[in-house]
Write an enzyme that holds these catalytic residues in place. Structure first.
Site, PDB file in Angstrom:
ATOM      1  N   LEU A 199       0.820  -1.205   0.000  1.00  0.00           N
ATOM      2  CA  LEU A 199       0.000   0.000   0.000  1.00  0.00           C
ATOM      3  C   LEU A 199       0.851   1.251   0.000  1.00  0.00           C
ATOM      4  O   LEU A 199       0.423   2.298  -0.464  1.00  0.00           O
ATOM      5  CB  LEU A 199      -0.932   0.035   1.215  1.00  0.00           C
ATOM      6  N   GLY A 200       2.043   1.173   0.530  1.00  0.00           N
ATOM      7  CA  GLY A 200       2.924   2.323   0.569  1.00  0.00           C
ATOM      8  C   GLY A 200       4.215   2.020   1.289  1.00  0.00           C
ATOM      9  O   GLY A 200       4.346   0.991   1.957  1.00  0.00           O
ATOM     10  N   THR A 239      -3.172   5.670   4.694  1.00  0.00           N
ATOM     11  CA  THR A 239      -1.884   5.110   4.285  1.00  0.00           C
ATOM     12  C   THR A 239      -0.823   6.196   4.282  1.00  0.00           C
ATOM     13  O   THR A 239       0.283   6.007   4.793  1.00  0.00           O
ATOM     14  CB  THR A 239      -1.988   4.462   2.892  1.00  0.00           C
ATOM     15  N   HIS A 242       0.084   7.208   7.845  1.00  0.00           N
ATOM     16  CA  HIS A 242       0.963   6.186   8.401  1.00  0.00           C
ATOM     17  C   HIS A 242       2.393   6.336   7.877  1.00  0.00           C
ATOM     18  O   HIS A 242       3.352   6.339   8.649  1.00  0.00           O
ATOM     19  CB  HIS A 242       0.392   4.812   8.036  1.00  0.00           C
ATOM     20  N   GLU A 243       2.531   6.473   6.562  1.00  0.00           N
ATOM     21  CA  GLU A 243       3.864   6.547   5.972  1.00  0.00           C
ATOM     22  C   GLU A 243       4.600   7.820   6.390  1.00  0.00           C
ATOM     23  O   GLU A 243       5.815   7.811   6.584  1.00  0.00           O
ATOM     24  CB  GLU A 243       3.782   6.467   4.450  1.00  0.00           C
ATOM     25  N   HIS A 246       6.379   7.305   9.583  1.00  0.00           N
ATOM     26  CA  HIS A 246       7.732   6.750   9.374  1.00  0.00           C
ATOM     27  C   HIS A 246       8.690   7.822   8.867  1.00  0.00           C
ATOM     28  O   HIS A 246       9.835   7.912   9.305  1.00  0.00           O
ATOM     29  CB  HIS A 246       7.684   5.613   8.348  1.00  0.00           C
ATOM     30  N   HIS A 252       6.573   1.227  13.862  1.00  0.00           N
ATOM     31  CA  HIS A 252       5.263   0.626  14.086  1.00  0.00           C
ATOM     32  C   HIS A 252       5.043   0.405  15.579  1.00  0.00           C
ATOM     33  O   HIS A 252       5.991   0.211  16.334  1.00  0.00           O
ATOM     34  CB  HIS A 252       5.167  -0.727  13.378  1.00  0.00           C
ATOM     35  N   THR A 274       2.334   4.679  23.954  1.00  0.00           N
ATOM     36  CA  THR A 274       1.583   3.770  23.093  1.00  0.00           C
ATOM     37  C   THR A 274       1.540   2.426  23.803  1.00  0.00           C
ATOM     38  O   THR A 274       2.587   1.934  24.255  1.00  0.00           O
ATOM     39  CB  THR A 274       2.252   3.597  21.715  1.00  0.00           C
ATOM     40  N   ASP A 305      -8.447   1.779   7.823  1.00  0.00           N
ATOM     41  CA  ASP A 305      -8.412   3.240   7.858  1.00  0.00           C
ATOM     42  C   ASP A 305      -9.457   3.827   8.809  1.00  0.00           C
ATOM     43  O   ASP A 305      -9.190   4.800   9.514  1.00  0.00           O
ATOM     44  CB  ASP A 305      -8.641   3.803   6.454  1.00  0.00           C
TER      45      ASP A 305
END
Length: 436
Positions: A199-200, A239, A242-243, A246, A252, A274, A305
């Site tokens: 997805l990415g 997506t 999320h990316e 990073h 993660h 977390t 999502d």
């Protein structure tokens, strides 16, 4: 443009490969997909299969904590986090995004409308700003404000979107970024294509990779980009959220497994607020893999999502530490601050020395002719911090010292600051990092 390149071997790069691609675009008859000797009618069927989840291929993160580079203070390295409140959101950081849409040769696959691109930018601001009344509201405001670039690297007006027709690039092959990248020190370069079967991904977290090189980028599958895209359940633009996590140094939530409670800043995902998690969570189901509820609503898990809605306070601190110390070039000026090249066509300002600095740094500039000069320090929103020089000066080299103090004589907080020189020869601005 039409050259053929071999697919990069995934094991040769430190990749954060996140989320596998969903169904093909409407109106296009997909070819059968063969994975591990098994045939699926579509990619979407594969990614919804038990086989896909059992392989854990939604994200191929390969963070090697022993391999890191220290560009600034050690508050957010590849192996630890110092959750100091010095990185709490203060000034809003405006960030320029350029979206490179890669289509196949005929243009029959891969296109994304300008409106869909804007919807993705809106989602980023909802998620990173935790805007009230949006799906990102339960999160925490990091004060990152995303916008499509309005000026390209040559200074020309732009809508911040490019399109390229190349089947090889559409299939995520070849070094397309060498041809297309806008200065990665100043722009967030986002590419949409088939994302190599995910997805990415981003090639590295900034603590480990070549920040500012052409390959420094974010790649997103074109069907998981924007609001209500074709790729359900990955169809709400999370997506890219999320990316970018990073891209700004987050791991993660399940990286390193449960880690330890006492060592949560050096084990697991290097974050203590977390909840610990042993393995990724798919779908949106509750779990308890480390004696506490899994963080299924966190953007850095693998959930659908519609389930994702937050970064934590300490994740935000780590991201702000990362941008200030590893990606400071992205911190653009507010429109109220001039950032033009000098009339002479050559730089007037020299790099601050030292930079990063504590407690003082020297700011040097060279004037080709005598005249009135103003040298000031501002924050990244354009707000005046300190005026160092304001008056007539002779031609030649001059140096001023800034001691991290504002106009009121108060020490300012750690962070990125800008020094702006305005004279009859033009205006120029550079960046510096103050570390307390």
């Amino acid at each position: 443009m039409g050259a053929t390149f071999p697919l990069r071997p995934l094991t040769s790069l430190l990749l954060i490969l996140c989320f596998a691609l969903p169904a093909a675009a409407g109106g296009i008859t997909p070819e059968p997909v063969v994975v591990d000797g098994l045939t699926y009618a579509t990619w979407s069927d594969y990614f919804q299969s038990d086989h896909f989840q059992s392989l854990g291929r939604r994200c191929g993160t390969q963070v090697t904590r022993a391999a890191e580079k220290l560009a600034g203070p050690g508050d957010c390295t590849a192996s630890s986090t110092n959750p100091t409140a010095a990185y709490d959101p203060g000034n809003t950081y405006p960030l320029q995004v350029v979206v490179h849409i890669l289509l196949n040769d005929s243009g029959s696959q891969g296109d994304i409308s300008d409106a869909m691109v804007q919807s993705q930018i809106d989602i980023l601001n909802e998620d990173f700003r935790a805007l009230a009344g949006t799906p990102g509201a339960p999160g925490n405001d990091i004060a990152f404000q995303f916008a499509l670039a309005t000026t390209d690297p040559s200074g020309n007006p732009t809508n911040g979107i490019t399109r390229s027709y190349n089947t090889n690039w559409f299939n995520d092959n070849g070094t397309y970024y060498n041809s297309l990248a806008w200065d990665p020190n100043s722009y967030i370069n986002v590419y949409t294509n088939t994302a190599g079967g995910y997805l990415g991904y981003v090639p590295w977290i900034p603590q480990q990779g070549s920040v500012g090189s052409n390959a420094d980028r974010v790649v997103i599958h074109y069907q998981s980009f924007g609001r209500n895209s074709p790729g359900a359940p990955y169809d709400q633009g999370r997506t890219l959220t999320h990316e970018l996590g990073h891209y700004f140094g987050l791991l993660h939530t399940f990286d390193g497994g449960c880690g330890t409670v006492s060592g949560c800043y050096t084990t697991g995902d290097l974050i203590c607020d977390t909840n610990r998690e042993q393995t990724a969570t798919f779908g949106c189901s509750d779990g308890n893999t480390c004696s506490s509820p899994d963080p299924i609503h966190n953007y850095m898990d693998y959930t659908d999502d519609t389930c994702m809605n937050n970064f934590t306070v300490e994740q935000n601190r780590r991201m702000r530490c990362s941008i200030e110390n590893y990606r400071s070039g992205l911190l653009t000026l507010a429109t109220s601050v001039a950032n033009a090249m000098p009339v002479s066509g050559r730089p007037l300002l020299r790099a601050a020395r030292p930079n990063p600095f504590n407690p003082t740094t020297e700011l040097s500039f060279e004037l080709p002719s005598a005249g009135r000069v103003r040298l000031s320090v501002v924050d990244v929103t354009g707000r005046l911090v300190r005026t160092l020089v304001n008056g007539p000066m002779s031609a030649g080299l001059h140096t001023a010292t800034w001691d991290g103090v504002n106009e009121a004589g108060e020490s300012v907080a750690s962070g990125v600051y800008l020094y702006n020189l305005t004279s009859e020869n033009g205006s120029e601005t550079k960046r510096m990092v103050l570390m307390r």
